[in-house]
Design a protein around this motif. Structure first.
Motif, PDB file in Angstrom:
ATOM      1  N   ASN A 114       0.822  -1.219   0.000  1.00 22.16           N
ATOM      2  CA  ASN A 114       0.000   0.000   0.000  1.00 22.16           C
ATOM      3  C   ASN A 114       0.851   1.263   0.000  1.00 22.16           C
ATOM      4  OD1 ASN A 114      -2.383  -1.400  -0.084  1.00 22.16           O
ATOM      5  ND2 ASN A 114      -2.761  -1.310   2.118  1.00 22.16           N
ATOM      6  N   ARG A 115       1.977   1.205   0.683  1.00 22.72           N
ATOM      7  CA  ARG A 115       2.860   2.384   0.683  1.00 22.72           C
ATOM      8  C   ARG A 115       3.429   2.619  -0.713  1.00 22.72           C
ATOM      9  NH1 ARG A 115       7.460   2.602   4.861  1.00 22.72           N
ATOM     10  NH2 ARG A 115       7.761   4.563   3.750  1.00 22.72           N
ATOM     11  N   ILE A 117       2.170   1.674  -3.559  1.00 22.44           N
ATOM     12  CA  ILE A 117       1.086   2.132  -4.438  1.00 22.44           C
ATOM     13  C   ILE A 117       0.822   3.619  -4.225  1.00 22.44           C
ATOM     14  CG2 ILE A 117      -1.403   1.945  -4.889  1.00 22.44           C
ATOM     15  CD1 ILE A 117      -1.119  -1.080  -4.215  1.00 22.44           C
ATOM     16  N   SER A 118       0.757   4.033  -2.960  1.00 18.96           N
ATOM     17  CA  SER A 118       0.384   5.438  -2.737  1.00 18.96           C
ATOM     18  C   SER A 118       1.482   6.386  -3.199  1.00 18.96           C
ATOM     19  CB  SER A 118      -0.055   5.651  -1.289  1.00 18.96           C
ATOM     20  OG  SER A 118       1.022   6.036  -0.497  1.00 18.96           O
ATOM     21  N   ILE A 119       2.736   5.955  -3.101  1.00 21.58           N
ATOM     22  CA  ILE A 119       3.823   6.826  -3.597  1.00 21.58           C
ATOM     23  C   ILE A 119       3.673   7.053  -5.106  1.00 21.58           C
ATOM     24  CG2 ILE A 119       6.336   6.945  -4.016  1.00 21.58           C
ATOM     25  CD1 ILE A 119       6.664   5.393  -1.312  1.00 21.58           C
ATOM     26  N   GLN A 121       0.908   6.564  -6.899  1.00 22.36           N
ATOM     27  CA  GLN A 121      -0.354   7.251  -7.209  1.00 22.36           C
ATOM     28  C   GLN A 121      -0.188   8.760  -7.103  1.00 22.36           C
ATOM     29  OE1 GLN A 121      -3.215   5.221  -4.675  1.00 22.36           O
ATOM     30  NE2 GLN A 121      -4.157   4.257  -6.463  1.00 22.36           N
ATOM     31  N   LYS A 122       0.612   9.198  -6.136  1.00 21.60           N
ATOM     32  CA  LYS A 122       0.827  10.639  -5.997  1.00 21.60           C
ATOM     33  C   LYS A 122       1.579  11.210  -7.189  1.00 21.60           C
ATOM     34  CE  LYS A 122       0.654  10.751  -1.023  1.00 21.60           C
ATOM     35  NZ  LYS A 122       1.516  10.294   0.078  1.00 21.60           N
ATOM     36  N   LEU A 127      -3.883   2.809 -10.819  1.00 25.91           N
ATOM     37  CA  LEU A 127      -3.855   1.416 -10.388  1.00 25.91           C
ATOM     38  C   LEU A 127      -4.425   0.520 -11.487  1.00 25.91           C
ATOM     39  CD1 LEU A 127      -3.091  -0.101  -7.797  1.00 25.91           C
ATOM     40  CD2 LEU A 127      -5.485   0.103  -7.084  1.00 25.91           C
ATOM     41  N   TYR A 233      10.911   7.626  -5.712  1.00 24.80           N
ATOM     42  CA  TYR A 233      10.316   6.507  -4.971  1.00 24.80           C
ATOM     43  C   TYR A 233      11.171   6.148  -3.760  1.00 24.80           C
ATOM     44  CZ  TYR A 233       9.515   1.766  -3.485  1.00 24.80           C
ATOM     45  OH  TYR A 233       9.320   0.668  -2.688  1.00 24.80           O
ATOM     46  N   GLU A 236      10.908   8.629  -0.933  1.00 19.27           N
ATOM     47  CA  GLU A 236       9.630   8.551  -0.226  1.00 19.27           C
ATOM     48  C   GLU A 236       9.576   7.313   0.674  1.00 19.27           C
ATOM     49  OE1 GLU A 236       6.577  10.566  -0.479  1.00 19.27           O
ATOM     50  OE2 GLU A 236       8.173  11.949  -1.049  1.00 19.27           O
TER      51      GLU A 236
END
Ligand code: PHE
Length: 344
Positions: A114-115, A117-119, A121-122, A127, A233, A236
Motif C-alpha cells: 500500500n505504501r 502504491i500510494s507513492i 499514485q501521488k 492502479l 520513490y 519517499e
C-alpha cells in the motif's frame, strides 16, 4: 368464635406480618404456608368438628389464608430475586478499564504494498490490477520472451494441467501487455499483485510472492525520467537521504535494462549480512520498454517510448520489519501477524 377460628386468624396475621428479606427466607415462607406440608392444611381437617353453620365462614377464612400467602409470595419473589442479582454485581469495579478490543492487523506485505502504491499514485500512476491466471502470450510472448527462454521452462512456471496455454503468471509484467493492448498512450500505471514461480521454498525465496509493476509510455520518455522516478520513490520509501544505484542488467522486455539497488548501510552486523557486505540492496528490475514489446502490443515504437519497472514486495517487507525468514509471511501464524499495525 371458637378455637379453630382463632388459630386460623393467628396464622393469617403471621402471613401478613412475615417480612422475608432475602430469597432464602422467602423459600422458608413458601414451605411454611404453601409447601406440601404447609401449616394451613391441618386446619382443613378441623372442618368436621365445627358446627354446620360455621363451616362456610371457616372455609372462606382458610381460602383467604391460602390466597394471602400466595399473593405475598408472588409479589415478594421478583423483588427479592432482583435484589439478589444486584448484590452479585455490587463488587464489580465500574471504574476499571475494559478488556481491550482485539483488532485485526494488516499483513506486512499489504502494508508495504500500500505504501508503494500510494507513492506512485501521488506521481499520477493509475492502479491497474489483472488476472493471476494468465495465458502464455501475455506473460511471455508479448514480453519478448522467446520460446526457448529458460524462464519458460517447466521448472520455473506453473502451467495449468488441464488448460493448455494457461499458467500462473510469473511476473506482473503480464499486466503491461494487458494494458498496452487495451489502452492508448499516454499510459501511466502501477500493477500490484501476486506472482508464482516453481522455486524451492527456503528462508530467502518462496513459490509465491508479490510484485508491483510500473509502466509509463508517452512521447519522448527517457531513461533520465526513469531514474528520477525511481529516485523519488526511494526517497519517499526510505527517507530523504536515500541513495540508489543502477547496475546494467538484462530482461527480454527492456533495452537497456538495469537492476536497482538502494543504499541500506553498513553500520551493524545485520546490515553487513543482509547486504552481503556491500551496503547495497537490490529492490527491483527496470529499463526502457523494448520497441519490439511496444510493437507486439500494437503501439508504434517510432512515435512512443516508455519505461517499466518491477519490484518485489516481500524483500522490502523483510527489510523494513527485520523479518529473518520469508516463510513467516505465508504461514498465517497469529502470533506473528498480530505484531503489525492495524490501521492504514
Ligand atoms: N518482470 C521482471 C522480474 O520479474 C522485473 C522487471 C519488470 C524488469 C519491468 C524490467 C521491467 O524480474
Amino acid at each position: 368464635m371458637n378455637e379453630e377460628f382463632n388459630k386460623a386468624e393467628e396464622i393469617l396475621d403471621q402471613i401478613k406480618s412475615a417480612e422475608p428479606t432475602n430469597v432464602e427466607e422467602l423459600e422458608n415462607f413458601r414451605i411454611k404456608y404453601l409447601g406440601s406440608k404447609n401449616e394451613i392444611k391441618p386446619l382443613f381437617s378441623k372442618m368436621g368438628s365445627l358446627k354446620p353453620e360455621d363451616r362456610k365462614a371457616y372455609g372462606q377464612l382458610l381460602n383467604k389464608l391460602k390466597n394471602t400467602a400466595e399473593e405475598r409470595y408472588n409479589t415478594l419473589k421478583p423483588a427479592l430475586e432482583q435484589r439478589e442479582k444486584q448484590a452479585e454485581y455490587r463488587d464489580i469495579d465500574l471504574t476499571a478499564p475494559p478488556a481491550p478490543i482485539k483488532h485485526g492487523a494488516r499483513h506486512p506485505v499489504d502494508i508495504v504494498m500500500n505504501r508503494v502504491i500510494s507513492i506512485f499514485q501521488k506521481m499520477g500512476f493509475l492502479l491497474a490490477e489483472d488476472r493471476e491466471i494468465e495465458d502464455d502470450w501475455h506473460n511471455f510472448t508479448a514480453m519478448n520472451t522467446p520460446e526457448d527462454h529458460p524462464a519458460r521452462d517447466m521448472q520455473d512456471t506453473y502451467y495449468l494441467r488441464d488448460f493448455e496455454g494457461l499458467l500462473l503468471r510469473t511476473h506482473t509484467s503480464s499486466v503491461q501487455a494487458r494494458v498496452m493492448t487495451s489502452a492508448k498512450p499516454p499510459i501511466r500505471i502501477i500493477a500490484p499483485g501476486r506472482v508464482y514461480r516453481n522455486e524451492t521454498i527456503s528462508a530467502r525465496s518462496h513459490c509465491q510472492f508479490h510484485q508491483v509493476e510500473g509502466l509509463y509510455i508517452d512521447r519522448d520518455v527517457s531513461f533520465a525520467d526513469l531514474k528520477q522516478t525511481l529516485l523519488h520513490y526511494a526517497r519517499e520509501m526510505y527517507g530523504p537521504d536515500a541513495k540508489i544505484r543502477l547496475r546494467p542488467s538484462y530482461f527480454p522486455f527492456t533495452e537497456p535494462s538495469a537492476e536497482v539497488d538502494v543504499y541500506w548501510g553498513l553500520e551493524s552486523e545485520t546490515d553487513k549480512r543482509i547486504t552481503k557486505g556491500t551496503g547495497w540492496l537490490e529492490i527491483m528490475g527496470c529499463g526502457m520498454v523494448d520497441p519490439q514489446v511496444l510493437e507486439n502490443c500494437g503501439i508504434d515504437p517510432s512515435e512512443y517510448s516508455g519505461f517499466a519497472f518491477g519490484m518485489g514486495i516481500e524483500r522490502q517487507a523483510l527489510l523494513q520489519y527485520r523479518i529473518e525468514d520469508i516463510r513467516w509471511l505465508f504461514e498465517n501464524d497469529i502470533r506473528f501477524l498480530k505484531q503489525f499495525h492495524p490501521a492504514i
